[in-house]
Design a protein around this motif. Structure first.
Motif, PDB file in Angstrom:
ATOM      1  N   PRO A 486      -1.976  -1.693   9.394  1.00  0.00           N
ATOM      2  CA  PRO A 486      -2.891  -1.903   8.256  1.00  0.00           C
ATOM      3  C   PRO A 486      -3.743  -3.632   9.214  1.00  0.00           C
ATOM      4  O   PRO A 486      -3.706  -3.964   9.606  1.00  0.00           O
ATOM      5  CB  PRO A 486      -2.299  -2.307   6.780  1.00  0.00           C
ATOM      6  N   ASP A 490      -6.245  -6.609   2.231  1.00  0.00           N
ATOM      7  CA  ASP A 490      -5.232  -7.159   1.067  1.00  0.00           C
ATOM      8  C   ASP A 490      -3.964  -6.954   1.553  1.00  0.00           C
ATOM      9  O   ASP A 490      -3.328  -7.629   0.467  1.00  0.00           O
ATOM     10  CB  ASP A 490      -6.156  -6.184  -0.181  1.00  0.00           C
ATOM     11  N   ALA A 491      -3.970  -5.831   3.040  1.00  0.00           N
ATOM     12  CA  ALA A 491      -2.541  -5.607   3.618  1.00  0.00           C
ATOM     13  C   ALA A 491      -1.980  -7.482   3.653  1.00  0.00           C
ATOM     14  O   ALA A 491      -0.604  -7.521   3.616  1.00  0.00           O
ATOM     15  CB  ALA A 491      -2.000  -5.452   4.596  1.00  0.00           C
ATOM     16  N   TRP A 492      -2.500  -8.635   4.472  1.00  0.00           N
ATOM     17  CA  TRP A 492      -1.443  -9.611   4.034  1.00  0.00           C
ATOM     18  C   TRP A 492      -1.677 -10.688   4.203  1.00  0.00           C
ATOM     19  O   TRP A 492      -0.923 -11.317   4.449  1.00  0.00           O
ATOM     20  CB  TRP A 492      -2.211  -9.754   6.344  1.00  0.00           C
ATOM     21  N   ILE A 493      -2.761 -10.939   3.088  1.00  0.00           N
ATOM     22  CA  ILE A 493      -3.241 -11.943   2.470  1.00  0.00           C
ATOM     23  C   ILE A 493      -2.320 -12.242   0.504  1.00  0.00           C
ATOM     24  O   ILE A 493      -2.306 -11.064  -0.042  1.00  0.00           O
ATOM     25  CB  ILE A 493      -4.441 -12.639   1.236  1.00  0.00           C
TER      26      ILE A 493
ATOM     27  N   THR B 172       7.251  -8.063   3.447  1.00  0.00           N
ATOM     28  CA  THR B 172       6.339  -8.776   3.632  1.00  0.00           C
ATOM     29  C   THR B 172       4.776  -8.705   3.521  1.00  0.00           C
ATOM     30  O   THR B 172       3.958  -9.050   3.082  1.00  0.00           O
ATOM     31  CB  THR B 172       6.339  -8.695   4.926  1.00  0.00           C
ATOM     32  N   ILE B 173       4.956  -7.360   2.848  1.00  0.00           N
ATOM     33  CA  ILE B 173       3.137  -6.840   2.375  1.00  0.00           C
ATOM     34  C   ILE B 173       3.547  -6.351   0.789  1.00  0.00           C
ATOM     35  O   ILE B 173       4.498  -5.181   0.403  1.00  0.00           O
ATOM     36  CB  ILE B 173       3.160  -5.722   2.945  1.00  0.00           C
ATOM     37  N   VAL B 174       2.688  -7.076  -0.336  1.00  0.00           N
ATOM     38  CA  VAL B 174       3.237  -7.046  -2.063  1.00  0.00           C
ATOM     39  C   VAL B 174       3.062  -5.409  -1.323  1.00  0.00           C
ATOM     40  O   VAL B 174       1.674  -4.888  -1.233  1.00  0.00           O
ATOM     41  CB  VAL B 174       1.550  -7.439  -2.821  1.00  0.00           C
ATOM     42  N   ARG B 179      -0.178  -3.321  -7.434  1.00  0.00           N
ATOM     43  CA  ARG B 179      -1.884  -3.875  -7.061  1.00  0.00           C
ATOM     44  C   ARG B 179      -2.902  -4.171  -8.191  1.00  0.00           C
ATOM     45  O   ARG B 179      -2.459  -3.196  -8.938  1.00  0.00           O
ATOM     46  CB  ARG B 179      -2.236  -3.335  -5.864  1.00  0.00           C
ATOM     47  N   PHE B 218      -9.916 -14.820  -3.617  1.00  0.00           N
ATOM     48  CA  PHE B 218      -8.485 -13.845  -3.450  1.00  0.00           C
ATOM     49  C   PHE B 218      -7.847 -15.094  -2.726  1.00  0.00           C
ATOM     50  O   PHE B 218      -6.843 -15.156  -2.667  1.00  0.00           O
ATOM     51  CB  PHE B 218      -8.850 -12.640  -3.453  1.00  0.00           C
ATOM     52  N   LEU B 219      -8.328 -15.260  -1.444  1.00  0.00           N
ATOM     53  CA  LEU B 219      -7.774 -16.268  -0.841  1.00  0.00           C
ATOM     54  C   LEU B 219      -7.003 -17.252  -1.354  1.00  0.00           C
ATOM     55  O   LEU B 219      -5.729 -17.893  -1.418  1.00  0.00           O
ATOM     56  CB  LEU B 219      -8.589 -16.025  -0.213  1.00  0.00           C
ATOM     57  N   GLU B 222      -4.029 -16.805  -3.835  1.00  0.00           N
ATOM     58  CA  GLU B 222      -2.426 -16.792  -3.596  1.00  0.00           C
ATOM     59  C   GLU B 222      -1.986 -17.908  -3.216  1.00  0.00           C
ATOM     60  O   GLU B 222      -1.004 -17.795  -3.100  1.00  0.00           O
ATOM     61  CB  GLU B 222      -2.956 -15.554  -1.786  1.00  0.00           C
TER      62      GLU B 222
END
Lengths: 585, 436
Positions: A486, A490-493, B172-174, B179, B218-219, B222
């Motif tokens: 991707p 949103d996919a990586w963080i 590795t990916i949510v 979501r 968001f960053l 997280e």
């Protein structure tokens, strides 16, 4: 109800203090000692679960922008160089990779012998006992012989582990098969870090994902390196129709999406579907299930050559090449996307389908969207996408024309911060920012990097880089599904990915990443008496090439605590690399 | 430095924060427990996604349907026979399990596992990506909602669970299904969940990181999640973990993910939902037999579920596990001893609250005129009926309209028992009250 809306931190702290009174293990108290961000409250109405790009970075130096988009991040001196030559000239330079001297990179790649081997040499050298056994049993278990099965048998054949390409009884293969797998992955990452043809490597990564092939699917192990060379690298900045043709005939693609078993009478739709959905029109391209089936019929007979029977065993000389099997081709009339393909078209059926797809406005739209997503923003502006699609159609699918439309646009110029680094960009930009060099004589990436689903190769430890990529989930060619990795934040963080980045930064800044060498991080020319503020400013400039919000700078100065010893500087640089500021590009 | 006054005020307002003094071994860390007057907790949900379009017809085999055998010349699972090792394991005289799923037979016999067949999404798409998207968002045919069905469930459910581990994405990916406004932690391994390096600097670095990641976007959020998770998991990892006797997790990502999940559930750190993937189901060719994918995948799947059950034992009465796949596969095999993308599929539901030992199905049959589209098994049970029943009866959330918008005709098949309203039993007199 409001009373119960404790912040998570408060809730934890409350229960912890309580247990302390009753003699719970001491570590439970330890949680209290961690610092608390002042505003840490995760009430459900406040948590942002989608990434929104920052809105205040649009004026960032264009040199910094292009080095983060056309390249995998600036190395020391890159920003100055681009400023001096001018951003437009830099773009033009990168659009003609053949004119860029990359001899140092070529030198680095010399030890990866598999990169220049023919498929016959690779197939002959590659001996995976598991695959041999599986293939042997497969052939033995066949019952009634049908066209499809003969084709399958022929191709799979009996890959005797000790036969050379010429079929003679020569020495056992020199190349360790696990090394072969690593070479293509290693070479890809090294190129992203060290090649001078940075835009070319960005485009190679783009098309490798767009025309994704999973390295571990059966024979793709030794067919994908050929595909990387002959399909992707040959056409990355070329013409889309030619790229599509090369891909459709690529033995790796024919195996990956099962088209080599797509035969007259019993078509296999896998390639046809993904060709329409993922490679050209996109899922909203307006094609029907019938179109998928007709496209499948058009590609019947597109197959791969099997090893021939040599005097002393299988002859791999011409194995693994594209072959059109006319007797397996469904030669009837076909109707694809409103176009009638008359009967008797043979191989031209498939080529005509590619013509239709490559010229289609939906394809232009889709390719432009994906390129704009790669180079500008996760949600690219519609106006830009439209202009890119226009350039695609007007130039008959010239990839450079679309790139030009995108890279010279206002939308692009103001877009710094609209993208977040994916793991590969994070890794490469970190190595470049630190001026890392390949440590001589050791493996940059280890076997465990690709062994995630195979217990056998789990034993060897890879370097910190390989581990980071594996933890973050972006090892080249290891994405199983045809849609590729991707390309949105949103996919990586997520928590797992961030932790992996922080740990990589820590390892590299203390030079504890096997395979790469990072020189000690003392500022050149500065003496130990340089003030903490000056040191912080130096490294912010050096790594980020732009100013950061003053509170962040203060926090970094606070970290040094007046101490500018090498140990602290390593920590400082690790913090800058781990900060939100370094994740944007 | 933290804000003493704020904390005390909050504790004063909320009354008693009680801690359970249940009989767990000392090494198990317990950090976040709910107060005595919390809303009903509901089960822990484990959502398993079989990625690639798992071939339900060969997983839960309709051996009683003659058409199954005429459509699958070479890859059909043969009818149950005592002598044959490769034949279906009979469940109810009509359906049987693929022979590699012997572990599931045990669970089926114990009545803690149910199968649902001809289940799935009403949307006709055969695209993996669209189908997965629709199923994880819980809105077939629509991609407007950026949230997932589990994310929305957590959002609307009355709860005071503020643990950062409330939602867990193993991998590795949510996963898209998680979501939503309640943050999910992505987790691959507990052991690695900490900063690595020279220990004297690490603490200071971690503190500075926390300050750099202050903020509301968001960053930053997280980053904050990560730091809290690190602290908690560091303690969990220290204790090590031995699964309960008899729990033999298979090697590989899926088995290890379930093992990790079991460890975290037992650690009582507030896990409420978890998403686990098992991939590789896109069997377009050479589906079965010694060199096929299915035996290997099903062995992993079955052993994983059995090990998970054996590991969690009594706790399984408060856990519901459900498996799904984006679509099934074509009824007729293709020319490569495999199958193309299909429609109707199998779902499994496992847990102490399941009315197991049964296959829930309105079997449409495999006759030519009963097949859907280009020759697929039809869908007679919407996947939202299955998930909705779990959400309402086991997860203490009756706001199904929010979880599955634009779907109102829920038809529960009675796959799970309704949970009786309960609170956490805390021994009288041993609870704690903090000084006001």
């Amino acid at each position: 109800m409001r009373d119960r809306r404790l912040s998570r931190r408060d809730f934890l702290k409350g229960s912890i203090s309580a247990t302390a009174l009753f003699g719970m293990p001491a570590w439970v108290n330890g949680l209290d000692e961690q610092p608390t961000p002042d505003d840490l409250s995760f009430t459900s109405s406040m948590y942002p679960w989608e990434w929104m790009p920052p809105t205040d970075l649009g004026q960032t130096d264009p040199a910094v922008l292009v080095l983060n988009r056309l390249a995998f991040g600036p190395r020391a001196g890159d920003v100055e160089r681009v400023r001096v030559m001018g951003v437009d000239n830099y773009i033009e330079e990168q659009m003609s990779p053949d004119r860029i001297d990359d001899s140092a990179m070529d030198e680095m790649l010399k030890r990866f012998t598999s990169l220049t081997m023919s498929v016959g040499e690779l197939a002959g050298a590659f001996s995976d006992a598991l695959i041999q056994q599986r293939l042997k049993r497969l052939v033995q278990n066949q019952g009634v012989v049908m066209d499809a099965r003969s084709a399958l048998q022929g191709f799979l054949g009996l890959f005797g582990p000790n036969m050379s390409a010429s079929g003679g009884t020569t020495a056992p293969p020199q190349v360790n098969p696990s090394n072969l797998l690593i070479e293509i992955i290693q070479a890809t990452v090294l190129r992203q870090v060290f090649s001078e043809r940075q835009l070319f490597e960005v485009m190679v990564d783009f098309w490798s994902n767009h025309l994704n092939i999973y390295l571990l699917k059966n024979q793709c192990r030794f067919l994908k390196p050929i595909d990387d060379r002959e399909v992707i690298r040959k056409n990355a900045l070329g013409n889309f129709r030619e790229l599509l043709q090369a891909s459709a005939q690529s033995p790796a693609m024919l195996v990956y999406l099962d088209n080599f078993t797509n035969v007259k009478g019993v078509p296999n739709e896998n390639y046809a579907r993904e060709l329409l959905e993922l490679h050209t029109l996109s899922v909203n391209g307006g094609y029907t299930q019938t179109d998928v089936q007709e496209v499948a019929r058009s590609f019947t007979g597109w197959s791969v050559s099997a090893p021939q029977r040599g005097l002393f065993g299988p002859d791999y000389e011409s194995a693994g090449e594209f072959e059109f099997h006319a007797n397996q081709h469904d030669d009837g009339e076909k109707h694809v996307l409103g176009v009638t393909l008359p009967a008797g078209g043979g191989m031209k059926d498939g080529e005509q389908v590619l013509d239709i797809l490559a010229r289609h406005p939906k394809t232009a739209q889709f390719i432009s969207t994906k390129l704009a997503r790669r180079f500008v923003a996760d949600d690219p502006p519609a106006s830009l996408v439209a202009r890119g699609a226009d350039a695609f159609l007007k130039s008959d699918g010239d990839i450079r024309a679309v790139m030009s439309a995108i890279l010279h646009s206002d939308e692009f110029k103001q877009s710094f911060g609209q993208k977040v680094k994916r793991p590969l960009e994070y890794v490469a930009s970190t190595l470049r920012a630190l001026g890392a060099r390949e440590a001589t004589g050791s493996e940059a990436l280890g076997a465990s990097a690709i062994g995630k689903s195979k217990a056998q190769s789990g034993a060897r430890s890879g370097g910190a880089v390989a581990q980071a990529l594996q933890l973050m989930g972006q090892i080249p060619f290891m994405w199983e599904a045809p849609n590729g990795y991707p390309d949105v934040a949103d996919a990586w963080i997520n928590s797992n990915g961030l932790l992996a980045r922080w740990n990589l930064a820590l390892a590299l800044t203390t030079n504890q990443a096997p395979g790469f060498q990072v020189d000690p991080l003392s500022p050149p020319g500065a003496n130990a008496a340089g003030s903490p503020e000056a040191v912080v400013d130096f490294w912010i400039r050096r790594i980020l090439h732009r100013n950061i919000p003053s509170p962040d700078r203060t926090k970094l100065v606070g970290y040094l605590g007046g101490d500018t010893s090498p140990n602290k500087i390593a920590g400082l640089v690790a913090l800058i690399l781990s900060s939100p500021d370094f994740q944007y590009r | 430095m933290f804000d003493e006054i704020k904390r005390r005020d909050i504790l004063k307002k909320s009354g008693v924060l009680a801690l359970g003094m249940l009989a767990y071994p000392a090494w198990m860390p317990r950090i976040a427990l709910r107060s005595n007057d919390a809303p009903p907790a509901g089960d822990i949900l484990v959502a398993i996604f079989m990625r690639g379009g798992a071939d339900g017809l060969n997983i839960l085999v309709p051996h009683g349907d003659r058409n199954y055998y005429s459509l699958r010349d070479t890859i059909a699972i043969s009818q149950p026979k005592s002598a044959q090792p490769d034949s279906a394991i009979d469940l109810d005289g009509f359906f049987g399990l693929h022979p590699a799923l012997r572990p599931l037979k045990e669970l089926f016999d114990q009545r803690v596992l149910a199968g649902v067949h001809a289940a799935g999404s009403p949307d006709p798409t055969h695209s993996h990506f669209d189908a997965m998207d629709y199923m994880e968002r819980g809105t077939p045919g629509e991609k407007q909602m950026s949230t997932g069905w589990i994310g929305r469930h957590l959002q609307v459910k009355a709860s005071d669970n503020k643990s950062p581990f409330r939602a867990l994405g193993l991998g590795t990916i949510v996963q898209q299904s998680l979501r939503g406004p309640v943050p999910a932690i992505a987790l691959q391994s507990i052991a690695d969940y900490h900063l690595r390096g020279d220990s004297t600097e690490l603490e200071k670095i971690q503190q500075t990181l926390a300050s750099l990641y202050e903020g509301a976007d968001f960053l930053q959020a997280e980053g904050q999640e990560t730091l809290v998770a690190m602290q908690v998991l560091a303690k969990v990892a220290q204790s090590g973990y031995t699964p309960a006797k008899g729990a033999q997790y298979p090697q590989g990502y899926f088995g290890q993910a379930l093992r990790t999940l079991a460890q975290l559930i037992k650690g009582e750190i507030g896990v409420e939902v978890a998403a686990v993937d098992i991939g590789g189901w896109d069997t377009h060719q050479q589906e079965d037999g010694e060199s096929g994918q299915m035996p290997r995948l099903l062995t992993e799947f079955g052993q994983g579920l059995l090990a998970f059950y054996a590991d969690l034992q009594d706790r399984m009465k408060d856990i519901t596990l459900v498996s799904m796949s984006e679509f099934g596969r074509r009824a007729q095999e293709n020319s490569s001893h495999g199958t193309d993308h299909g429609h109707g599929n199998v779902m499994f539901v496992m847990g102490g609250g399941v009315n197991g030992g049964k296959v829930y199905c309105n079997w449409p049959g495999l006759a030519a005129d009963k097949l859907y589209g280009p020759g697929d098994l039809a869908v007679t049970t919407d996947f939202r009926d299955v998930l909705g029943e779990v959400v309402q009866k086991r997860l203490a959330n009756s706001n199904l309209a929010a979880v599955f918008p634009n779907y109102s005709k829920f038809n529960f098949r009675g796959i799970v028992k309704a949970q009786t309203v309960r609170r956490i039993d805390l021994p009288r007199g041993e609870g704690l009250s903090l000084p006001a």
